[in-house]
Design a protein around this motif. Structure first.
Motif, PDB file in Angstrom:
ATOM      1  N   GLU A   1       6.432   6.634  -2.664  1.00  0.00           N
ATOM      2  CA  GLU A   1       7.558   5.801  -2.229  1.00  0.00           C
ATOM      3  C   GLU A   1       7.235   5.017  -0.963  1.00  0.00           C
ATOM      4  OE1 GLU A   1       9.445   9.180  -4.544  1.00  0.00           O
ATOM      5  OE2 GLU A   1       7.853   8.958  -3.068  1.00  0.00           O
ATOM      6  N   ALA A   2       6.218   5.442  -0.232  1.00  0.00           N
ATOM      7  CA  ALA A   2       5.803   4.707   0.962  1.00  0.00           C
ATOM      8  C   ALA A   2       4.589   3.833   0.706  1.00  0.00           C
ATOM      9  CB  ALA A   2       5.498   5.682   2.102  1.00  0.00           C
ATOM     10  N   ASP A   3       3.671   4.311  -0.173  1.00  0.00           N
ATOM     11  CA  ASP A   3       2.424   3.584  -0.407  1.00  0.00           C
ATOM     12  C   ASP A   3       2.533   2.527  -1.496  1.00  0.00           C
ATOM     13  OD1 ASP A   3       0.569   6.693  -0.048  1.00  0.00           O
ATOM     14  OD2 ASP A   3       1.307   5.297   1.472  1.00  0.00           O
ATOM     15  N   LEU A   4       3.297   2.806  -2.561  1.00  0.00           N
ATOM     16  CA  LEU A   4       3.268   1.940  -3.744  1.00  0.00           C
ATOM     17  C   LEU A   4       4.588   1.247  -4.022  1.00  0.00           C
ATOM     18  CD1 LEU A   4       1.303   4.316  -6.141  1.00  0.00           C
ATOM     19  CD2 LEU A   4       0.413   2.554  -4.624  1.00  0.00           C
ATOM     20  N   PHE A   5       5.693   1.929  -3.877  1.00  0.00           N
ATOM     21  CA  PHE A   5       6.981   1.342  -4.198  1.00  0.00           C
ATOM     22  C   PHE A   5       8.049   2.059  -3.398  1.00  0.00           C
ATOM     23  CE2 PHE A   5       6.819   5.055  -6.825  1.00  0.00           C
ATOM     24  CZ  PHE A   5       8.125   5.469  -6.995  1.00  0.00           C
TER      25      PHE A   5
ATOM     26  N   GLU B   1       4.623 -11.538  -8.585  1.00  0.00           N
ATOM     27  CA  GLU B   1       3.282 -11.105  -8.214  1.00  0.00           C
ATOM     28  C   GLU B   1       3.030  -9.666  -8.652  1.00  0.00           C
ATOM     29  OE1 GLU B   1       0.587 -10.450  -4.154  1.00  0.00           O
ATOM     30  OE2 GLU B   1       2.552 -11.422  -4.051  1.00  0.00           O
ATOM     31  N   HIS B   2       4.049  -8.819  -8.579  1.00  0.00           N
ATOM     32  CA  HIS B   2       3.890  -7.417  -8.942  1.00  0.00           C
ATOM     33  C   HIS B   2       4.551  -7.094 -10.282  1.00  0.00           C
ATOM     34  CE1 HIS B   2       3.454  -7.490  -4.492  1.00  0.00           C
ATOM     35  NE2 HIS B   2       2.472  -6.645  -4.762  1.00  0.00           N
ATOM     36  N   LYS B   3       4.858  -8.116 -11.084  1.00  0.00           N
ATOM     37  CA  LYS B   3       5.385  -7.962 -12.448  1.00  0.00           C
ATOM     38  C   LYS B   3       6.692  -7.174 -12.470  1.00  0.00           C
ATOM     39  CE  LYS B   3       0.726  -8.149 -14.439  1.00  0.00           C
ATOM     40  NZ  LYS B   3      -0.285  -7.461 -15.279  1.00  0.00           N
ATOM     41  N   VAL B   4       7.583  -7.509 -11.541  1.00  0.00           N
ATOM     42  CA  VAL B   4       8.899  -6.868 -11.481  1.00  0.00           C
ATOM     43  C   VAL B   4       9.952  -7.891 -11.864  1.00  0.00           C
ATOM     44  CG1 VAL B   4      10.602  -5.728 -10.018  1.00  0.00           C
ATOM     45  CG2 VAL B   4       8.174  -5.233  -9.708  1.00  0.00           C
ATOM     46  N   ASP B   5      10.732  -7.584 -12.873  1.00  0.00           N
ATOM     47  CA  ASP B   5      11.860  -8.422 -13.291  1.00  0.00           C
ATOM     48  C   ASP B   5      12.962  -7.467 -13.770  1.00  0.00           C
ATOM     49  OD1 ASP B   5      12.345 -11.194 -15.636  1.00  0.00           O
ATOM     50  OD2 ASP B   5      13.584 -10.373 -14.048  1.00  0.00           O
TER      51      ASP B   5
ATOM     52  N   ASP C   1       7.033  -4.785  -3.178  1.00  0.00           N
ATOM     53  CA  ASP C   1       6.718  -5.471  -1.931  1.00  0.00           C
ATOM     54  C   ASP C   1       7.926  -5.353  -1.011  1.00  0.00           C
ATOM     55  OD1 ASP C   1       5.354  -8.776  -1.133  1.00  0.00           O
ATOM     56  OD2 ASP C   1       5.990  -7.106   0.139  1.00  0.00           O
ATOM     57  N   ARG C   2       7.772  -4.653   0.100  1.00  0.00           N
ATOM     58  CA  ARG C   2       8.892  -4.443   1.016  1.00  0.00           C
ATOM     59  C   ARG C   2       9.320  -5.705   1.743  1.00  0.00           C
ATOM     60  NH1 ARG C   2       6.402   0.183   0.257  1.00  0.00           N
ATOM     61  NH2 ARG C   2       7.557   2.161   0.379  1.00  0.00           N
TER      62      ARG C   2
ATOM     63  N   ASP D   1      20.665  -9.983   0.337  1.00  0.00           N
ATOM     64  CA  ASP D   1      19.734  -8.976   0.840  1.00  0.00           C
ATOM     65  C   ASP D   1      20.498  -7.790   1.416  1.00  0.00           C
ATOM     66  OD1 ASP D   1      17.105  -8.751   3.286  1.00  0.00           O
ATOM     67  OD2 ASP D   1      17.118  -8.033   1.234  1.00  0.00           O
ATOM     68  N   GLU D   2      21.805  -7.747   1.165  1.00  0.00           N
ATOM     69  CA  GLU D   2      22.647  -6.689   1.717  1.00  0.00           C
ATOM     70  C   GLU D   2      22.476  -5.400   0.919  1.00  0.00           C
ATOM     71  OE1 GLU D   2      23.786  -9.223   4.608  1.00  0.00           O
ATOM     72  OE2 GLU D   2      24.315  -7.093   4.469  1.00  0.00           O
TER      73      GLU D   2
END
Length: 754
Positions: free
Chosen positions: A468-472, A502-506, A528-529, A556-557
């Motif tokens: 959860e900290a390194d990848l997502f 970029e990270h294939k998230v939809d 991506d944070r 962004d809330e």
């Protein structure tokens, strides 16, 4: 900028390049790498070890830089070679990108490892076990590169024996990319006006109409006789994008100069039998004039074959300038590569000068018989992302030995164990850790099915995996419906969407909030944070079908609050009747806002003992508050009485069988108020029904283009609901216009201007 021209040279094994604008600015790049020397000592170490694993470890740094003495000598060489007026300034070639690889005793570090053939293990590489280095040099200053090579027994012996030979069996090969200017094309034109005019006089002097094909043929003849010398040299490939088009445009402009100098467009004689030919020629001349303007501005040139020309009788031999030279050229930026390479020179001279140096450059290590074991526990402590994780594939490497373990929800930890790796009598502790996270039932159209971590080094006995900290990360976004009139809205639909291409998230989700469940939580999947914004859309599903759609917006809330965005318009009805005579009262209510496509209709029912009914509508336009209604009385004896349709702006009304219909006329200013210079409009309105003894009158004023007014009156019969009006218009110039009385039944009155 670095320029590629005839001055590029190699001086004493150093490539030199001039600058495109500064004659004293030069760039250099040596053609052969060498060992890095720090405080007189080469950055070189050869370690031999014996024990459970025998072999050696070769580590060294190399670069392709120059010391100050070599740079000063290079400056003098450049000044002498190219006859410069002063000492040149030199700098290393500015690099865009590059790679470096190592060749040690036949083993290439950039080559892919051999794959097994027919199920048989791949053959072992002699001398070299593994070579480790960064794929890219520093790309700055000396382009430092560091290498570490693990050798077998024979490889160690080979390197140890060649330390004082002519060269070491170690080759370093750079591949460096840089940007440079080079010529793209050159177009030249030289004209001998005397010879050209003589040839054209002989060819066209007696012709009335000349076409483009005739001109082109004459120009070709002049080119062959060298009266016109037109040359176009291209220094790039024909498929170079943009450059060829600009060359052709420059060439066309030069040809156009020749045509415009000696010819002018003309029309053929007009003939009644073929008027279309004459009109087409006229149009072609217009297009040719447009092309001439484009040529003059430096734009692309074309050819209009339908234009006819006439020959100009200009004597160019009488003009002082009898020759014309035109020169078009362009330089373009190209990406080039250079490959400094070579075997490293031996350490013979350094060892001969300092015999004690050999003891520092070469070390031999023998492991003791006693070995401790390197143990490592890898564990994952479930966090917010645990419900999404199917398994974690952990990879741990120590001393060149790799172990893998699969962590699942049943067991989120594992233990690794190796024989210790001892170097110079010291046990090494560093373990290389990496892991892959695989997700449950992952829809790859919404998010990746697997994420991989970076490699990390640890010397601790326990390592915690933190996907959860390194990848997502899981970002909890709360959804809340507040102050929603649930009597008018069945539910609230909240559509959310988070995209990171970029990270294939939809990721897309739909939440339905109701009176019983007015809140929810969206676990937003974020890789991506820096990209935590999302899109949101709310749809309030109305009972009457007039849904409220907010449309898509970006937020962004951490909370999405849904509230009714409209003010409620309430309308209640009270009855002033004798319930001994009247059984029921029905009020048909209607609200319409055409501009916002809103139509709400309802029937309110009143009877003895029932509560006062209320009609509620959400106003899209706060100014549109008019409500239409029709009252129907149902008597005990079976009679039915219906009042004429009425309009009201009031929050409540009292109905009575003796009541009349009520009309409201909206008075609005004319749309051309400002353009006609209107100052004030005074209106007189009246309604008269002598049969029912009804008489209403009003005087209203409109003092601006945004003014509004109303005229209200009661009436009995729909066939007698017309009113009369007249207006007095005062203009800003002092003029006044008075109209006669006009009868109308329109609900909206807009006075007409004269």
């Amino acid at each position: 900028m670095l320029l590629l021209d005839s001055r590029c040279a190699v001086l004493d094994g150093i490539s030199v390049f001039p600058d495109h604008s500064d004659p004293l600015q030069w760039y250099y790049l040596p053609t052969q790498p060498h060992l890095t020397v720090v405080d007189g000592t080469p950055a070189f170490q050869l370690v031999g070890f014996r024990g459970s694993r025998d072999g050696g470890l070769l580590s060294f740094d190399c670069n392709i830089g120059l010391d100050q003495a070599a740079i000063s000598a290079l400056q003098q060489k450049i000044r002498s070679q190219f006859d410069l007026d002063g000492d040149p300034r030199v700098a290393t070639v500015p690099l865009e990108d590059g790679t470096v690889h190592l060749v040690v005793m036949g083993a290439d570090s950039s080559a892919a490892p051999p794959s097994p053939d027919d199920g048989q293990p791949a053959p072992e590489q002699p001398f070299v076990v593994k070579a480790v280095h960064n794929a890219k040099p520093s790309l700055y200053n000396e382009n430092q590169a560091s290498f570490s090579v693990q050798l077998d027994e024979q490889g160690y012996a080979m390197v140890r024996a060649t330390l004082d030979a002519a060269i070491l069996p170690v080759a370093v090969i750079y591949s460096l990319d840089y940007l440079a200017l080079r010529p793209a094309y050159k177009v030249t034109l030289s004209i001998d006006w005397d010879r050209v005019q003589k040839h054209l006089d002989e060819t066209f002097g007696t012709k009335v109409f000349i076409f483009s094909a005739d001109i082109s043929k004459a120009v070709d003849e002049l080119d062959e006789s060298k009266a016109i010398d037109l040359r176009a040299d291209t220094f790039v490939a024909e498929d170079t994008e943009g450059v060829i088009d600009r060359r052709d445009a420059a060439l066309a402009q030069v040809k156009a100069m020749i045509t415009s100098a000696f010819f002018e467009p003309s029309l053929p004689p007009w003939t009644p039998e073929k008027p279309s030919d004459w009109e087409r020629a006229l149009k072609a001349i217009g297009e040719f004039a447009t092309q001439q303007a484009a040529w003059a501005a430096g734009g692309p040139a074309g050819q209009n074959n339908e234009v006819s020309f006439s020959y100009k009788k200009t004597d160019y031999t009488r003009i002082d300038r009898k020759n014309l030279d035109v020169n078009f050229s362009e330089r373009t930026t190209v990406r080039r590569s250079i490959y400094p390479q070579g075997h490293l020179t031996s350490l013979f001279a350094a060892i001969a000068a300092s015999p004690e140096l050999l003891g520092r450059l070469v070390r031999e290590v023998q492991a003791s018989d006693f070995f401790t074991r390197r143990r490592l526990q890898a564990l994952y402590r479930p966090n917010l992302g645990a419900p999404l994780i199917d398994s974690i594939d952990v990879r741990a490497e120590y001393g060149g030995i790799v172990h893998n373990a699969l962590l699942t929800p049943d067991t989120w930890s594992t233990n690794f164990e190796w024989l210790s790796d001892v170097r110079d009598g010291v046990m090494q502790q560093e373990v290389d850790i990496s892991y892959d996270v695989r997700f449950k039932n992952a829809d790859t159209t919404e998010r990746p099915a697997e994420l991989s971590s970076e490699h990390e080094k640890t010397s601790l006995p326990i390592v915690s995996l933190l996907p959860e900290a390194d990848l997502f990360t899981i970002r909890s976004v709360s959804l809340l419906a507040e102050r929603i009139p649930w009597t008018r809205f069945d539910s609230v639909e909240v559509y959310v969407r988070h995209r990171d291409e970029e990270h294939k998230v939809d990721e897309r989700e739909l939440f339905r909030l109701t009176e019983k469940s007015p809140s929810a939580v969206w676990p937003m999947f974020v890789v991506d944070r820096e990209k935590t914004s999302y899109e949101v859309r709310t749809v309030m599903r109305a009972v009457d079908g007039n849904d409220v759609d907010s449309g898509w917006s970006i937020s962004d809330e951490e909370q999405i609050s849904v509230r009714n965005p409209f003010r409620a318009r309430t309308f209640s009805v009270m009855a002033n009747v004798s319930w001994t005579e009247i059984r029921d009262v029905f009020v048909d209510v209607r609200y319409e806002d055409k501009a916002n496509d809103v139509l709400v209709e309802d029937t309110l029912h009143l009877s003895q003992g029932t509560a006062t009914p209320t009609f509620v509508v959400d106003l899209r336009d706060p100014t549109q508050t008019a409500i239409e209604y029709t009252v129907t009385f149902s008597y005990v004896d079976g009679r039915v009485k219906q009042l004429p349709p009425s309009v009201t702006y009031e929050p409540r009304i009292i109905v009575d069988p003796k009541s009349h219909g009520h009309r409201v006329v909206q008075v609005m200013p004319p749309p051309d108020w400002k353009t006609r210079g209107v100052e004030l409009i005074s209106l007189e309105l009246r309604f008269e029904d002598f049969l029912e003894n009804l008489n209403y009158a009003a005087q209203l004023e409109l003092d601006g283009p945004d003014a509004r007014a109303r005229f209200e009156f009661d009436y009995v019969d729909v066939s007698r609901n017309r009113y009369e009006w007249r207006s007095t218009v005062l203009f800003r110039n002092g003029l006044r216009h008075v109209t006669n009385w006009v009868a109308s039944a329109e609900p909206v009155l807009v006075p007409r201007l004269p």
